[in-house]
Structure formats: C-alpha cells, structure tokens
Write a protein that holds these residues in place. Sequence first.
Motif, mmCIF file in Angstrom:
data_model
loop_
_atom_site.group_PDB
_atom_site.id
_atom_site.type_symbol
_atom_site.label_atom_id
_atom_site.label_comp_id
_atom_site.label_asym_id
_atom_site.label_seq_id
_atom_site.Cartn_x
_atom_site.Cartn_y
_atom_site.Cartn_z
ATOM 1 N N TRP A 1 29.389 38.399 -12.088
ATOM 2 C CA TRP A 1 29.304 37.259 -13.000
ATOM 3 C C TRP A 1 29.765 35.975 -12.313
ATOM 4 N N ALA A 2 30.758 36.077 -11.452
ATOM 5 C CA ALA A 2 31.192 34.906 -10.686
ATOM 6 C C ALA A 2 30.051 34.419 -9.795
ATOM 7 N N GLY A 3 29.344 35.334 -9.168
ATOM 8 C CA GLY A 3 28.185 34.957 -8.360
ATOM 9 C C GLY A 3 27.086 34.332 -9.196
ATOM 10 N N PHE A 4 26.863 34.863 -10.378
ATOM 11 C CA PHE A 4 25.877 34.291 -11.289
ATOM 12 C C PHE A 4 26.228 32.852 -11.626
ATOM 13 N N GLU A 5 27.501 32.612 -11.904
ATOM 14 C CA GLU A 5 27.930 31.258 -12.251
ATOM 15 C C GLU A 5 27.720 30.288 -11.086
ATOM 16 N N VAL A 6 27.962 30.740 -9.874
ATOM 17 C CA VAL A 6 27.804 29.860 -8.716
ATOM 18 C C VAL A 6 26.339 29.565 -8.450
ATOM 19 N N PHE A 7 25.517 30.603 -8.412
ATOM 20 C CA PHE A 7 24.142 30.435 -7.953
ATOM 21 C C PHE A 7 23.167 29.945 -9.023
ATOM 22 N N THR B 1 24.235 28.428 -12.448
ATOM 23 C CA THR B 1 24.682 27.301 -13.260
ATOM 24 C C THR B 1 25.490 26.277 -12.478
ATOM 25 N N LYS B 2 25.866 26.603 -11.252
ATOM 26 C CA LYS B 2 26.687 25.721 -10.400
ATOM 27 C C LYS B 2 28.017 25.374 -11.076
ATOM 28 N N SER B 3 28.514 26.292 -11.865
ATOM 29 C CA SER B 3 29.786 26.096 -12.555
ATOM 30 C C SER B 3 30.880 26.791 -11.754
ATOM 31 N N PHE B 4 31.501 26.040 -10.861
ATOM 32 C CA PHE B 4 32.469 26.624 -9.951
ATOM 33 C C PHE B 4 33.788 26.963 -10.639
ATOM 34 N N LEU B 5 34.112 26.274 -11.700
ATOM 35 C CA LEU B 5 35.335 26.599 -12.431
ATOM 36 C C LEU B 5 35.236 27.991 -13.051
ATOM 37 N N TRP B 6 34.122 28.262 -13.742
ATOM 38 C CA TRP B 6 33.950 29.582 -14.353
ATOM 39 C C TRP B 6 33.818 30.655 -13.284
ATOM 40 N N ALA B 7 33.206 30.326 -12.172
ATOM 41 C CA ALA B 7 33.108 31.292 -11.079
ATOM 42 C C ALA B 7 34.500 31.642 -10.562
ATOM 43 N N ALA B 8 35.347 30.646 -10.429
ATOM 44 C CA ALA B 8 36.711 30.901 -9.958
ATOM 45 C C ALA B 8 37.490 31.728 -10.967
ATOM 46 N N ILE B 9 37.284 31.458 -12.252
ATOM 47 C CA ILE B 9 37.987 32.219 -13.288
ATOM 48 C C ILE B 9 37.569 33.686 -13.251
ATOM 49 N N PHE B 10 36.266 33.954 -13.158
ATOM 50 C CA PHE B 10 35.799 35.336 -13.126
ATOM 51 C C PHE B 10 36.153 36.024 -11.814
ATOM 52 N N ALA B 11 36.150 35.296 -10.714
ATOM 53 C CA ALA B 11 36.564 35.889 -9.443
ATOM 54 C C ALA B 11 38.048 36.239 -9.478
#
Length: 64
Positions: free
Chosen positions: A25-31, A33-43
């Motif tokens: 899901w963190a990868g999904f957010e990065v690639f 939606t470009k939402s790096f905050l949510w990617a960091a939270i899920f990572a």
Amino acid sequence: MASFDHPMFKPLWVRIALVAFCFLWAGFEVFTTKSFLWAAIFAAAGGYAGYHLLYKYTPPAGKP
C-alpha cells in the motif's frame, strides 16, 4: 499500542500478509497518488508490524 499475541496472528501466512499489505500500500501511494506522507505512514506501520510479527513474535500460550 497493539496486541500482537492475538490468536489471529498465529499462522505465519497471516503475519506475512499483513506486513506485505502495508508495504504494498505504501508503494501504491507513492507510484499512483504521489502522496508521500501516506506512503511514509504505511511504510512505518509495515516496519512496526514486521518487527513485532516476524522478528520478535512468540506464539501465544495454548490451553493446558
């Protein structure tokens, strides 16, 4: 914060699936939606869960 000794986490595949889901899901957010905050939270959640469910996990005591 969380109870990692719940019987639901006893099977190894459940623990792996939960950790993998967080990182996917963190990868999904990065690639997508470009939402790096949510990617960091899920990572971070995946790292926390991976530490407790894969590295430090001990099965709950069974019934006598």
